[in-house]
Motif scaffolding. Structure first.
Motif, PDB file in Angstrom:
ATOM      1  N   HIS A 188       0.887  -1.196  -0.018  1.00 18.25           N
ATOM      2  CA  HIS A 188      -0.003   0.178  -0.020  1.00 18.25           C
ATOM      3  C   HIS A 188       1.001   1.147   0.002  1.00 18.25           C
ATOM      4  O   HIS A 188       2.161   0.902   0.294  1.00 18.25           O
ATOM      5  CB  HIS A 188      -0.967  -0.116   1.279  1.00 18.25           C
ATOM      6  CG  HIS A 188      -2.061  -0.772   1.195  1.00 18.25           C
ATOM      7  ND1 HIS A 188      -3.096  -0.444   0.253  1.00 18.25           N
ATOM      8  CD2 HIS A 188      -2.577  -1.944   1.435  1.00 18.25           C
ATOM      9  CE1 HIS A 188      -4.064  -1.224   0.053  1.00 18.25           C
ATOM     10  NE2 HIS A 188      -3.793  -2.318   0.938  1.00 18.25           N
ATOM     11  N   THR A 202      -3.499   4.713   1.110  1.00 13.06           N
ATOM     12  CA  THR A 202      -4.357   3.797   0.324  1.00 13.06           C
ATOM     13  C   THR A 202      -5.133   2.844   1.038  1.00 13.06           C
ATOM     14  O   THR A 202      -4.703   1.946   1.908  1.00 13.06           O
ATOM     15  CB  THR A 202      -3.837   3.161  -0.916  1.00 13.06           C
ATOM     16  OG1 THR A 202      -2.835   2.297  -0.275  1.00 13.06           O
ATOM     17  CG2 THR A 202      -3.166   4.106  -1.754  1.00 13.06           C
ATOM     18  N   ASN A 212      -0.921  -1.755  -4.336  1.00  9.49           N
ATOM     19  CA  ASN A 212      -0.938  -0.408  -4.645  1.00  9.49           C
ATOM     20  C   ASN A 212       0.626  -0.040  -4.696  1.00  9.49           C
ATOM     21  O   ASN A 212       1.175  -0.402  -3.770  1.00  9.49           O
ATOM     22  CB  ASN A 212      -1.695   0.462  -3.673  1.00  9.49           C
ATOM     23  CG  ASN A 212      -3.187   0.221  -3.853  1.00  9.49           C
ATOM     24  OD1 ASN A 212      -3.589   0.097  -4.962  1.00  9.49           O
ATOM     25  ND2 ASN A 212      -3.807   0.352  -2.836  1.00  9.49           N
ATOM     26  N   TYR A 235      -2.346   0.795  -9.516  1.00  9.28           N
ATOM     27  CA  TYR A 235      -3.360   0.421  -8.883  1.00  9.28           C
ATOM     28  C   TYR A 235      -3.739  -0.982  -9.469  1.00  9.28           C
ATOM     29  O   TYR A 235      -4.207  -0.978 -10.609  1.00  9.28           O
ATOM     30  CB  TYR A 235      -4.585   1.261  -8.532  1.00  9.28           C
ATOM     31  CG  TYR A 235      -5.965   0.822  -8.272  1.00  9.28           C
ATOM     32  CD1 TYR A 235      -6.101   0.388  -6.876  1.00  9.28           C
ATOM     33  CD2 TYR A 235      -6.910   0.832  -8.987  1.00  9.28           C
ATOM     34  CE1 TYR A 235      -7.402  -0.123  -6.564  1.00  9.28           C
ATOM     35  CE2 TYR A 235      -8.278   0.429  -8.768  1.00  9.28           C
ATOM     36  CZ  TYR A 235      -8.459  -0.345  -7.433  1.00  9.28           C
ATOM     37  OH  TYR A 235      -9.713  -0.532  -7.157  1.00  9.28           O
ATOM     38  N   ILE A 269      -4.369  10.106  -6.110  1.00 11.32           N
ATOM     39  CA  ILE A 269      -4.999  10.444  -4.554  1.00 11.32           C
ATOM     40  C   ILE A 269      -4.356  11.630  -4.134  1.00 11.32           C
ATOM     41  O   ILE A 269      -3.016  11.617  -4.283  1.00 11.32           O
ATOM     42  CB  ILE A 269      -4.888   9.018  -3.867  1.00 11.32           C
ATOM     43  CG1 ILE A 269      -5.752   8.898  -2.654  1.00 11.32           C
ATOM     44  CG2 ILE A 269      -3.419   8.970  -3.328  1.00 11.32           C
ATOM     45  CD1 ILE A 269      -5.744   7.711  -1.884  1.00 11.32           C
ATOM     46  N   GLY A 320      -4.998  11.037   1.390  1.00  8.60           N
ATOM     47  CA  GLY A 320      -5.612   9.883   1.378  1.00  8.60           C
ATOM     48  C   GLY A 320      -7.161   9.932   0.684  1.00  8.60           C
ATOM     49  O   GLY A 320      -7.995   8.882   0.568  1.00  8.60           O
ATOM     50  N   MET A 341      -9.414   9.472  -4.178  1.00  4.14           N
ATOM     51  CA  MET A 341      -8.766   8.698  -5.090  1.00  4.14           C
ATOM     52  C   MET A 341      -9.628   8.509  -6.271  1.00  4.14           C
ATOM     53  O   MET A 341     -10.807   8.175  -6.429  1.00  4.14           O
ATOM     54  CB  MET A 341      -8.661   7.251  -4.385  1.00  4.14           C
ATOM     55  CG  MET A 341      -7.943   6.174  -5.495  1.00  4.14           C
ATOM     56  SD  MET A 341      -7.686   4.552  -4.646  1.00  4.14           S
ATOM     57  CE  MET A 341      -7.617   3.410  -5.998  1.00  4.14           C
TER      58      MET A 341
END
Lengths: 425, 187
Positions: free
Chosen positions: A308, A323, A329, A345, A358, A362, A365
């Protein structure tokens, strides 16, 4: 009454200079932005060269993300045309053009003269009227200079076409570095560096390229000085020395080292001195990218079980996961303005990789449409308006921040890991 | 009064636009400026006409290139890879026996040094896979150290997804590519 008149005269007296100095700013990142329409009849002069230069102009309009070319089939006069005749302006207006570009290309000995003109139909103004002189084999540099001027005079945008990609090019079993202007012109492989070269990254001044090579049978970090072609070793610890990324000052490099056992993020001076460990987790930490102010880093970590994206404050080394969608990711990169992070992604529904954006906190996205066939390794344009990436066919593509278009830059495939330079001099 | 000044304003603007467009029309066919764009091209300035980079020092390949079959029984040691689950780097129970055999070989040949390569399948991104391959090689190394092999007889190298043994794009091929490979370096 006299006072009012005087004021009007002063104001109108100021207006011409204002009109010249302040191009209209249109928020071209806004959703639903309509591209401005350009008519470009065939260029006059030396036939083959005129056609090839016109096709580079057409490509540049396409990847600009701001313009679209009107199909010449609808033109009253499809050219060839050296300049825009004032009496023809109503005809261009009629087909919905916002701008007309006309040019003449002549070859003299080994030099090319490109006389090119851009007219803005809403004001009937000639925005650009310039002769560019270049060597015949680099005539595309004249197009880059013209197109950068066109972007600036129409929308007030920063230079785009004087920027390059460095990417990894696969030839047989070998991988080497490769540079190309962002519209696919002037391709130049960089030989040497052994059998396997990976992870290229531009320095912010465009004069150096950091990369990974297995030259000494280990993935070590090197920096190439482009002017001299000399290469310096930056980091060659036991284990991996990978994913270099310069900060915007060019003084620091962040990277992945596994010298202490498992892959961790480090920051070091640009010559490799003073390595400072920034992460401390049992998991994989890799692919750092600095925020424009150098105070934050995004990176990829598998500390939550799957890879992530995390955002770290470099000073406190506190890292937060940003994420939560998806299970794979990777490859985050900060936008030049610092307002977005692009990453690769893996979408569960179609099982394919997409480029996603994004905000660093956070939120917001969004997944870009791209080729839809598996897109990886995002890199931002110098002005932050566009994102380039590679697809499963091994070519470099460009899209904008809302995915409104996807334009192919390279042909033939074999490319991976593109890094987009700043505008070069 | 208000209407009048607005009218004058409009008139002034109109004349301004006409003036501006009139000015620019004069320029049609003429040239405002002459520009020679920079010609700098990577690869054309390399010393000695060679477009290759000048890498530092030698490639040092002689010392650490695997020497297949340099020692008796080395072929058997090098022929058997161990495999990993997707995006995992833990040693599978069924591979512990293979690692025990490798430890046995290294115990029987105290001068032998081994290099462990970590590999991944093509899925996933190459930067992450380089790190994952490193974890796989390190997991195998740690297990051999756990079995009593000295740490300084072992080295690792990650190739990520760069060296697949099977280039097909199916689960069978991917399973073969998620591996750690072992080479004897001689001494």
């Amino acid at each position: 009454m006299k006072k009012i008149l005087a004021v009007i005269v002063i104001i109108t007296g100021l207006l011409p200079s204002l009109l010249m100095a302040e191009p209209v700013h249109i928020d071209i990142e806004a959703r639903g932005f309509k591209r401005l329409k350009v008519a470009m009849p065939a260029f006059a002069g030396s036939r083959a060269l005129a056609d090839s230069i016109r096709s580079i102009c057409a490509k540049d309009l396409e990847i600009s993300g701001a313009f679209s070319l009107i199909d010449p089939k609808g033109y009253v006069n499809p050219g060839p045309m050296s300049f825009v005749d004032p009496s023809s302006l109503p005809g261009w207006n009629l087909i919905g053009a916002d701008y007309v570009i006309a040019a003449r290309v002549d070859v003299q000995d080994s030099l090319v003269n490109l006389v090119i003109q851009a007219v803005e139909l809403s004001t009937s103004r000639v925005l650009i009227n310039t002769v560019y002189t270049t060597k015949a084999d680099t005539a595309y540099r004249a197009v880059h200079a013209f197109m950068d001027s066109f972007l600036n005079k129409t929308l007030g945008l920063d230079p785009l076409f004087s920027s390059k990609f460095v990417a990894v090019q696969k030839i047989g079993k070998k991988k080497q570095l490769y540079t190309v202007w962002c519209d696919g012109t002037g391709a130049a492989p960089i030989k040497g560096g052994g059998e396997l070269v990976l992870d290229p990254a531009w320095s912010p001044d465009g004069k150096k390229i950091a990369f990974v090579s297995y030259w000494r049978n280990n993935p070590d970090l090197y920096v190439l000085d482009i002017a001299s072609f000399k290469v310096d070793t930056i980091s060659s610890y036991r284990g991996i020395n990978t994913t270099p990324a310069f900060d915007t000052s060019g003084r620091k490099i962040a990277c992945t080292l596994s010298k202490d056992g498992d892959p961790e993020i480090y920051m070091m001076d640009r010559d490799g001195k003073n390595p400072l460990r920034l992460t401390n987790s049992w998991a994989i930490d890799t692919s750092p990218s600095f925020s424009p102010d150098g105070k934050r880093l995004v990176f990829c970590s598998s500390r939550a079980g799957n890879p992530h994206i995390y955002l770290m404050d470099v000073f406190s080394r506190k890292a937060d996961r940003i994420t939560f969608q998806g299970t794979y990711n990777t490859e985050p990169v900060f936008s030049p303005k610092g307002d977005l992070v692009a990453f690769t992604y893996l979408s569960k529904p179609d099982g394919r990789y997409h480029i996603a954006l994004i905000r660093p906190d956070g939120s917001g996205m969004r997944v870009l449409q791209g080729t839809g066939k598996g897109d990886e390794s995002p890199t931002f344009s110098p002005d932050g308006r566009l994102v380039a990436f590679t697809s499963t066919d091994g070519n470099i593509y460009i899209t904008d921040l809302i995915g409104s278009f996807t334009a192919r830059v390279t042909a033939g495939g074999g490319f991976s890991q593109p890094s987009w330079s700043k505008a070069l001099e | 009064m208000r209407n009048m000044s607005r009218g004058i304003c409009l008139l002034a603007l109109l004349s301004l636009v006409l003036f501006a467009s009139g000015c620019s029309k004069k320029n049609v066919g003429q040239v405002d400026e002459e520009v020679t764009p920079p010609q700098q091209e990577l690869g054309t300035r390399a010393p000695g006409g060679d477009m290759g980079m000048e890498m530092p020092g030698s490639d040092g390949g002689v010392q650490s290139t695997p020497q297949a079959g340099a020692l008796a029984g080395a072929a058997a040691f090098e022929d058997r890879d161990i495999y990993f689950d997707y995006d995992k780097f833990s040693i599978r129970p069924e591979d512990r026996k293979i690692l025990a055999e490798k430890a046995g070989y290294l115990n029987a040949n105290p001068n032998a040094k081994a290099r462990i390569e970590g590999h991944c399948d093509e899925r996933g991104t190459s930067e992450y896979n380089l790190a994952l391959g490193e974890r796989r090689a390190k997991a195998a190394l740690d297990y051999l150290v756990f079995l009593g092999i000295s740490r300084d007889r072992l080295t690792t190298i990650s190739y990520g997804e760069e060296k697949p043994v099977d280039v097909a794009q199916n689960e069978e091929a991917w399973a073969k590519n998620r591996r750690a490979h072992f080479d004897i370096l001689g001494d």
